[in-house]
Each structure stands twice: as C-alpha cells, then as structure tokens.
Design a protein around this motif. Structure first.
Motif, mmCIF file in Angstrom:
data_model
loop_
_atom_site.group_PDB
_atom_site.id
_atom_site.type_symbol
_atom_site.label_atom_id
_atom_site.label_comp_id
_atom_site.label_asym_id
_atom_site.label_seq_id
_atom_site.Cartn_x
_atom_site.Cartn_y
_atom_site.Cartn_z
ATOM 1 N N LEU A 69 0.820 -1.211 0.000
ATOM 2 C CA LEU A 69 0.000 0.000 0.000
ATOM 3 C C LEU A 69 0.852 1.258 0.000
ATOM 4 O O LEU A 69 0.484 2.259 -0.634
ATOM 5 N N LEU A 70 1.987 1.242 0.704
ATOM 6 C CA LEU A 70 2.909 2.370 0.647
ATOM 7 C C LEU A 70 3.420 2.550 -0.783
ATOM 8 O O LEU A 70 3.481 3.667 -1.306
ATOM 9 N N MET A 71 3.767 1.450 -1.408
ATOM 10 C CA MET A 71 4.303 1.463 -2.759
ATOM 11 C C MET A 71 3.256 1.953 -3.760
ATOM 12 O O MET A 71 3.494 2.898 -4.535
ATOM 13 N N THR A 72 2.098 1.338 -3.755
ATOM 14 C CA THR A 72 1.073 1.705 -4.729
ATOM 15 C C THR A 72 0.460 3.067 -4.414
ATOM 16 O O THR A 72 0.045 3.786 -5.325
ATOM 17 N N VAL A 107 11.807 1.503 -9.486
ATOM 18 C CA VAL A 107 12.572 1.729 -8.255
ATOM 19 C C VAL A 107 11.745 1.322 -7.031
ATOM 20 O O VAL A 107 12.239 0.632 -6.125
ATOM 21 N N VAL A 108 10.499 1.743 -7.008
ATOM 22 C CA VAL A 108 9.636 1.453 -5.869
ATOM 23 C C VAL A 108 9.402 -0.052 -5.739
ATOM 24 O O VAL A 108 9.414 -0.605 -4.627
ATOM 25 N N MET A 147 6.673 -8.131 -6.507
ATOM 26 C CA MET A 147 6.511 -6.709 -6.190
ATOM 27 C C MET A 147 6.863 -5.777 -7.360
ATOM 28 O O MET A 147 6.132 -4.808 -7.611
ATOM 29 N N PRO A 148 7.960 -5.993 -8.103
ATOM 30 C CA PRO A 148 8.205 -5.103 -9.258
ATOM 31 C C PRO A 148 7.079 -5.159 -10.285
ATOM 32 O O PRO A 148 6.699 -4.132 -10.865
ATOM 33 N N LEU A 252 4.138 10.496 -2.626
ATOM 34 C CA LEU A 252 4.710 9.983 -1.381
ATOM 35 C C LEU A 252 3.826 10.277 -0.169
ATOM 36 O O LEU A 252 3.627 9.385 0.673
ATOM 37 N N PRO A 253 3.271 11.488 -0.041
ATOM 38 C CA PRO A 253 2.329 11.695 1.072
ATOM 39 C C PRO A 253 1.111 10.776 1.004
ATOM 40 O O PRO A 253 0.602 10.351 2.038
#
Length: 464
Positions: A69-72, A107-108, A147-148, A252-253
C-alpha cells in the motif's frame, strides 16, 4: 422554455453524479475485490492445512500488504495528474508523465521486494513465536518476487483509471484471482512436480499472478483504441528527475497516509504474535474480512479522485466539490449495508476460514469491532480520495499520521495490553483503538476537504 437546456434540479444532479461515479467505481470495486480476494483465498486455503499455516500467512500479510500500500499509494499520484490533463484536453502530456511514473515504479517495486526479503528482524523484534517465523518469511520471499510487477501494473492501472477507463483493472483483477486459485492448489499441496509448500506456496502463486496481470494490462493499454491519443508507447524516455520529483511530491504523502492506516493493522498483528497462533489466526480472519469490505469504499474513493480531478481540469471547482459530496454520501450508504451484514453474519463469516471453534469465537468477536468502524472508515477514505483529486496530499498525510499513530495506536495499546485503563482486554482493546483512530481521521479530513474545496472555488472567482 427549452427543457433540453434547463438547469438540472438538485436531485437530478445527484442522480447523474451517482451514475457517473458508479460507472467508474463498479469496475474498480470488482477489480479491487478480486485482487484482495487473493489474500482471502490464501488465508482460506492455508487455514485448511493448519492454524500454523494460517497464522504464517496472516503474519506475512501483515508485513507485505502495508509495504504494497505504501508502494502503490506513492504511485497513485498518477491518477489525479492524468485525470486533470484529460479533463483539460491535454492528451499529448499524458504519455510523457506516465513514462516517468513507470520509471518510478521500477525503483519502488525493487525497494518493496528488498524490504520483504529483509523482514525477519521485524518478526523477531515483535517476539513472534519462533515456529511461525520461518514459514512467514518463506511466504514473504514468494510475494517479493512479484513486487516489481505489481508496481508497474499499478502505474498502468492509474493511467487507465485517470482516463475514465476502469474496466481493464476489473478484467485483470478477475484474471489474477482465477489464476491464483489453481496455482495455490499446486504450490500448497504439491502437484506437477512442485513440492508441497503449505502456506508458503501461497506467496509464490500470488507472485506469478502479479506478473500475468502486468502482461495483460500492458497489452491492453498498448493496443486499446482509447489509449492511442496519449501516445504512451510511441517513444522511449530516460528518467527525468524533475518530473519524477513532482510525482513523488504528490504521491509519497499519499503512500505514507495509506501506509499509516494499514500499518496499524500490521502492528496489531505483530503485537498479538506473542499470544499464540490461535489469537493471531482470529485477528487475521477479522482483518481479512475488514480488508475485503474496505475495498468498496476504497474503490469509491479512487473513482472520486477521477471525478474531482477531471472536473478541476475542466475548470469547474463547484462540480468538483459536488462530486466529493456525492461520493461521501454513497460511501456512507454502503457503510450502513456492510455494518449490518457483518453484525448479523459474523459467526458464519468466521466459519468460512476455519473449522476451529475457538478461532471462530475470537474472530466473530473482532468482526463486531470491524463492523462498527465502517462509518468512520468510509468517511475518511472517501475524503482522502477527494483530496487526492485536489492534489492536496501533504496535510492529509500529517493528519492521518496523527490520527492513527498519535491517537488510535496508543489508545489501543493502553486498552489491550496494559492495565493503565483497567484490565487489559487483548485483541478487543486494540481494535477499539482502531475505532478511535479512524473516527479522528474522518473528522479532520472532512474539515480539510471543505477548506480545500472553498479555496479552489475562491481561486476560480479571482481568475474569472
């Protein structure tokens, strides 16, 4: 009087907006439910092997889902940026933006995979039972391989959603789920030369499904007629830090705010890890049910982001505010339904996951708390979606962090695991803290949304 050009009454405007919202949201809902149902299938199939396998998958989910969830969430900035350009008719600017988001996704995605591969110290620091650490890490190793792929998939999905094309995410989500079930069977029980892995096999099955979903959506957006004006695949672009920085500034926020909420559930699962497999399994069932139910208001919030973003792109800030309000009302109507069903059928729902009567009793008790926070959860997630449409994300992040980590988690910890406020109530107290945190977030985000909407309307008057 020409009735064809007469202004619509308020009820007619609401009906029109609800239709537009649901046209966008229903495919997203189906796609999100299908994607989240992979975790549901993992939990159910692992639970049929043993409570230990279910607990291992539950602990693994408690780590990889917040990272996901942070990534997406970080990549979700693509949606409002595409939506505003689409609303303004700036089609040629969409492709270059999305290409930079794809570089960010690489990258993420790799970073997310590395975080999962290095998660064992977290499990040990939270004093999880030693017997559960190895299978939990095996499950996470499998998930890390995908994940990638899911990061790249998500950017393409945000691109499609921002154009108002939400059907592809539904189709790909259903394909991923349909593939995940037989793959789980193969990897869990061992077939076609694959060794039996138990719950660990669920992670590898999910990773394969993620790569297939990416391939399918890449083909769709490459050849679909609706995407040609954006010229996404017309040329190759190297990373451009200035553009990526702007995407990160919005995204990012968003990712941190979504992570702040989801990570509380993860921390609770890890705090309960020392209480044994039965408690972890009961919590995992309630959490999995909550995640499935949450996908509807979360999907509505994604549709609200598109509606608000496209209205602002057209230079119609009052329509953007109206879309946000209708989205909020729709989410609350759903909360009434989901709360009622969860309260009435809580024991039957728990029994789907496991035949163990002790786990069923604990899970059904926690599902009651999940039902009670449906209202505040629906409000906060829809308000956050509307604020994403306004690209107002930094203050949203601060408010969310305060509500969940400054209020919800401390209250839950005090109620559940200490005697500061009376006898510790274990998992019940921790879930009560969730209700407090979500309610706090809902109130603050509503105030912020009202201010953002008024500010855009005033700015439009000045420009006029």
């Amino acid at each position: 009087m020409n009735t064809a050009t007469a202004p619509l009454t308020r009820p007619a405007r609401i009906r029109r907006e609800v239709r537009g919202l649901l046209t966008l949201a229903l495919p997203i809902i189906i796609g999100q439910l299908a994607t989240t149902a992979m975790s549901f299938v993992d939990a159910v199939m692992a639970g049929r092997v043993s409570p230990q396998d279910l607990a291992a998958v539950g602990l693994g989910n408690s780590i990889w889902i917040p990272v996901y969830l942070l990534m997406t969430g970080t990549l979700l900035a693509t949606t409002p940026k595409v939506a505003q350009r689409y609303g303004a008719g700036q089609f040629s600017e969409i492709g270059p933006l999305v290409r930079q988001s794809l570089w960010l996704a690489v990258v993420v995605g790799i970073t997310g995979a590395l975080l999962l591969l290095c998660a064992e110290p977290i499990l040990r620091a939270m004093k999880v039972e030693p017997d559960l650490i190895e299978p939990s890490m095996g499950y996470l190793h499998g998930i890390a391989a995908g994940m990638p792929a899911i990061a790249l998939y998500y950017v393409l999905r945000c691109f499609s959603d921002g154009l108002g094309r939400t059907r592809p995410s539904m189709v790909m989500g259903l394909c991923g789920l349909a593939l995940n079930i037989p793959l789980n069977y193969i990897f869990i029980y061992g077939h076609f030369g694959v060794p039996a892995m138990g719950g660990v096999g669920c992670g590898w099955a999910t990773a394969i499904a993620m790569w297939v979903m990416l391939l399918g959506l890449a083909v769709w957006t490459r050849w679909g007629p609706a995407y040609q004006s954006s010229e996404l695949f017309k040329r190759f672009d190297w990373p451009q830090w200035a553009v990526i920085k702007r995407v990160l500034g919005i995204g990012l926020p968003i990712g941190v705010a979504i992570f702040a909420e989801s990570s509380i559930f993860a921390v609770i699962a890890l705090l309960l890890g020392s209480l044994g497999a039965t408690v972890v399994s009961g919590h995992q069932i309630a959490l999995n049910v909550s995640s499935l139910v949450f996908m509807v208001p979360y999907s509505l919030s994604m549709a609200v982001t598109v509606r608000v973003g496209q209205a602002l792109g057209r230079g119609e800030p009052r329509e953007a505010r109206f879309a946000a309000g209708v989205g909020m009302g729709t989410a609350l109507a759903y909360a009434c339904l989901s709360c009622s069903l969860m309260l009435v059928f809580r024991e039957q729902i728990a029994a789907i996951y496991t035949p163990d009567p002790v786990v069923i009793h604990l899970a059904s008790m926690l599902i009651v708390f999940s039902a009670l926070f449906q209202f505040s959860d629906s409000i906060q997630v829809t308000a956050a979606g509307a604020l994403r449409g306004y690209q107002d994300t930094r203050v949203t992040m601060v408010l969310t962090l305060f509500a969940y980590w400054g209020v919800g988690l401390p209250v839950g910890y005090a109620l559940g695991l200490t005697d500061w406020l009376g006898e510790p109530s274990g998992p019940s107290g921790l879930w009560q803290g969730l209700i407090v945190g979500l309610s706090c977030a809902a109130g603050m985000l509503l105030v912020r949304l009202a201010r953002s909407a008024r500010r855009r309307i005033r700015a439009d008057k000045v420009l006029a």
